[in-house]
Design a protein around this motif. Structure first.
Motif, PDB file in Angstrom:
ATOM      1  N   ALA A   1      47.116  46.533  30.288  1.00  0.00           N
ATOM      2  CA  ALA A   1      47.712  46.273  31.601  1.00  0.00           C
ATOM      3  C   ALA A   1      46.643  45.991  32.647  1.00  0.00           C
ATOM      4  O   ALA A   1      46.768  45.059  33.453  1.00  0.00           O
ATOM      5  N   SER A   2      45.578  46.776  32.613  1.00  0.00           N
ATOM      6  CA  SER A   2      44.510  46.611  33.602  1.00  0.00           C
ATOM      7  C   SER A   2      43.788  45.292  33.420  1.00  0.00           C
ATOM      8  O   SER A   2      43.493  44.582  34.396  1.00  0.00           O
ATOM      9  N   ARG A   3      43.492  44.946  32.183  1.00  0.00           N
ATOM     10  CA  ARG A   3      42.781  43.693  31.906  1.00  0.00           C
ATOM     11  C   ARG A   3      43.594  42.491  32.330  1.00  0.00           C
ATOM     12  O   ARG A   3      43.082  41.568  32.987  1.00  0.00           O
TER      13      ARG A   3
ATOM     14  N   GLY B   1      44.146  38.247  38.989  1.00  0.00           N
ATOM     15  CA  GLY B   1      43.523  38.275  40.307  1.00  0.00           C
ATOM     16  C   GLY B   1      43.622  39.593  41.047  1.00  0.00           C
ATOM     17  O   GLY B   1      43.177  39.695  42.197  1.00  0.00           O
ATOM     18  N   ALA B   2      44.181  40.627  40.405  1.00  0.00           N
ATOM     19  CA  ALA B   2      44.343  41.919  41.067  1.00  0.00           C
ATOM     20  C   ALA B   2      43.028  42.693  41.091  1.00  0.00           C
ATOM     21  O   ALA B   2      42.179  42.547  40.206  1.00  0.00           O
TER      22      ALA B   2
ATOM     23  N   HIS C   1      36.167  42.210  33.062  1.00  0.00           N
ATOM     24  CA  HIS C   1      37.244  41.800  33.969  1.00  0.00           C
ATOM     25  C   HIS C   1      37.108  42.468  35.340  1.00  0.00           C
ATOM     26  O   HIS C   1      38.040  42.455  36.141  1.00  0.00           O
ATOM     27  N   GLU C   2      35.935  43.071  35.559  1.00  0.00           N
ATOM     28  CA  GLU C   2      35.600  43.704  36.839  1.00  0.00           C
ATOM     29  C   GLU C   2      36.583  44.806  37.216  1.00  0.00           C
ATOM     30  O   GLU C   2      36.958  44.973  38.377  1.00  0.00           O
TER      31      GLU C   2
ATOM     32  N   ASP D   1      52.169  41.051  33.760  1.00  0.00           N
ATOM     33  CA  ASP D   1      52.749  39.729  34.007  1.00  0.00           C
ATOM     34  C   ASP D   1      53.866  39.794  35.035  1.00  0.00           C
ATOM     35  O   ASP D   1      54.018  38.906  35.881  1.00  0.00           O
ATOM     36  N   THR D   2      54.659  40.863  34.971  1.00  0.00           N
ATOM     37  CA  THR D   2      55.790  41.012  35.884  1.00  0.00           C
ATOM     38  C   THR D   2      55.331  41.246  37.315  1.00  0.00           C
ATOM     39  O   THR D   2      55.803  40.595  38.255  1.00  0.00           O
ATOM     40  N   VAL D   3      54.403  42.172  37.491  1.00  0.00           N
ATOM     41  CA  VAL D   3      53.999  42.586  38.834  1.00  0.00           C
ATOM     42  C   VAL D   3      52.944  41.664  39.447  1.00  0.00           C
ATOM     43  O   VAL D   3      52.984  41.383  40.646  1.00  0.00           O
ATOM     44  N   PHE D   4      52.016  41.168  38.625  1.00  0.00           N
ATOM     45  CA  PHE D   4      50.912  40.389  39.168  1.00  0.00           C
ATOM     46  C   PHE D   4      50.886  38.924  38.724  1.00  0.00           C
ATOM     47  O   PHE D   4      50.147  38.128  39.289  1.00  0.00           O
ATOM     48  N   GLY D   5      51.673  38.589  37.720  1.00  0.00           N
ATOM     49  CA  GLY D   5      51.623  37.233  37.199  1.00  0.00           C
ATOM     50  C   GLY D   5      52.818  36.371  37.553  1.00  0.00           C
ATOM     51  O   GLY D   5      52.936  35.244  37.053  1.00  0.00           O
ATOM     52  N   GLU D   6      53.725  36.906  38.368  1.00  0.00           N
ATOM     53  CA  GLU D   6      54.938  36.181  38.765  1.00  0.00           C
ATOM     54  C   GLU D   6      55.711  35.685  37.547  1.00  0.00           C
ATOM     55  O   GLU D   6      56.254  34.585  37.528  1.00  0.00           O
TER      56      GLU D   6
END
Length: 448
Positions: free
Chosen positions: A20-22, A28-29, A106-107, A324-329
């Protein structure tokens, strides 16, 4: 300045949390992860990966037992538990490093300490630092469930078994699930005297009964002693370091070690979820909706801590879907039907879809095709063990509802069969496929 320190703060760096983090970071989060123990979680550090390596090590003992039939003469053979243990743990270290590199590339900022929730957007680290996040993801996995009886402190769980100083000459395994069966098989093959204690007469309840019966028969033939309808009343540590186990009978059982493998529970205690208005389920699980969201809109949870399906690949998919749901639209949910699973017993068993009993209950009219055979590999062995493959189909359409098997390499074969079940193929599709001969897998297209 940003409203929050991070877009996502993940608590737990296991398979689900790392994925999830990666992925969130790739979208872009700004992501941070807190892990109080080791990056990698249950599967990599103290679960399926090191356990499978122990399975391989113990299977080698079986091969050595009849090496002469292959034409090999091996003199002076001996087994060193410490050598196997150290090799396995060294590879765990390697894998942990790879997981850490994945997050770093992935920082993703990693905090090697415990984190608790202070509110819908607040997290407090064990060091005392408090940070804020737009979203919080709980991915703390599960933890061994330990029963409460006098002397329980003298027993170990699956967490500690990978670090035993010495191989127990006599081991008692408590439980009837896959963890119990796998460790019983490992130590039995390595030469330990193994007793399995189970409170009912059923083991591996989620698997097809006929397949489990075959496994039980084989395990008993290999020397594993099963004590059904039994429970530990107490454990006493003796002066010689051995353990005296009271099972309620006239005579206690003396063993070197007692491994408790009675299941795992969601690792949710003390996370501070109540500070965000989140109530736990009866078993300590975090209730979530189909998008992994809790009752608090800014807090999500994935993996074993939700107690839906306790499998690493499921946690990974849930973590990916969350990101994908929260950050990938791209809102995504997980389909929990036809998930393949396996027990790396000796021999291993595997299954996907409905068992025969489940299919009869849901469909009523079904057909069962099977193949009961002795794998060619077993001809070299003194054990006259037979494999068993089963296919469950709906009677009219002959749509495949489930495939279940026991025998060498069953999990490797089952993975491909799972694709067919997931795709909704019929028995005819298998019949139309030319067999790959000679192989065990060909039995899938020769079922009668």
């Amino acid at each position: 300045m940003a409203e929050y320190d991070f877009d996502l703060f993940t608590i737990g760096a296991g398979s689900g949390g790392v994925r999830a983090s990666r992925v969130a970071a790739a979208h872009g989060a700004r992501v941070a992860v807190a892990e109080e123990y080791r990056v990698g979680g249950t599967c990599v550090i103290r679960g399926c990966v090191p356990k499978k390596m122990l399975v391989y090590g113990s299977m080698f003992a079986e091969e050595l037992g009849h090496a002469d039939n292959y034409g090999w003469t091996i003199e002076g053979k001996s087994f060193d538990w410490a050598a196997l243990r150290n090799f396995v743990n060294a590879d765990v270290d390697r894998l942990e490093g790879l997981y850490g590199k994945t997050l770093a590339s992935h920082e993703v900022e990693v905090f090697a300490e415990r984190a608790t929730i202070t509110g819908p957007h607040g997290v407090k680290l064990a060091s005392g630092r408090e940070v804020s996040a737009k979203y919080i993801l709980v991915a703390t996995g599960g933890w061994p469930a330990m029963p409460d009886f006098p002397g329980a402190e003298h027993c170990i769980s699956s967490n500690e078994v990978f670090h035993l100083e010495e191989q127990p000459k006599c081991l008692m395994v408590v439980g009837g699930g896959y963890i119990a069966m796998e460790f019983a098989g490992i130590f039995n093959a390595l030469g330990s005297e193994v007793t399995v204690v189970n409170r009912t007469d059923r083991i591996l309840r989620s698997y097809d009964e006929q397949i489990v019966e075959r496994m039980l028969h084989i395990a008993m033939g290999r020397g594993i002693d099963f004590k059904m309808h039994s429970q530990i009343q107490s454990v006493e540590k003796l002066d010689d370091g051995c353990l005296s186990v009271d099972l309620g009978g006239a005579n206690p059982v003396k063993v070197d070690q007692v491994l408790i493998a009675t299941g795992r529970k969601p690792n949710s205690a003390g996370l501070g979820l109540e500070n965000a208005g989140i109530e736990l389920g009866e078993g300590g699980e975090i209730p979530v909706d189909e998008y992994n969201r809790t009752s608090c809109e800014s807090i999500y949870a994935v993996g074993d801590v939700t107690d839906r399906v306790q499998l690493t690949p499921v946690a990974i998919r849930e973590g990916h879907a969350f990101a994908d749901t929260v950050f990938g639209e791209n809102p995504r949910t997980i389909d929990y039907t036809a998930i393949p699973s396996a027990v790396f017993s000796q021999p291993p068993l595997a299954g996907v879809g409905l068992t025969e009993a489940q299919a009869r209950e849901q469909y009523g009219n079904i057909k069962v095709y099977s193949s009961d055979f002795r794998p060619m590999k077993n001809i070299f062995s003194p054990h006259a063990e037979r494999g068993l493959y089963k296919m469950i189909v709906e009677a009219t359409s002959e749509k495949v509802l489930g495939v279940h098997m026991i025998g060498p390499e069953s999990p490797e074969i089952l993975q491909v069969a799972a694709v067919a079940v997931k795709a909704g193929l019929t028995k005819q599709a298998f019949d139309d496929t030319v067999a790959l001969h000679p192989s065990m897998a060909e039995e899938l297209v020769l079922l009668k």
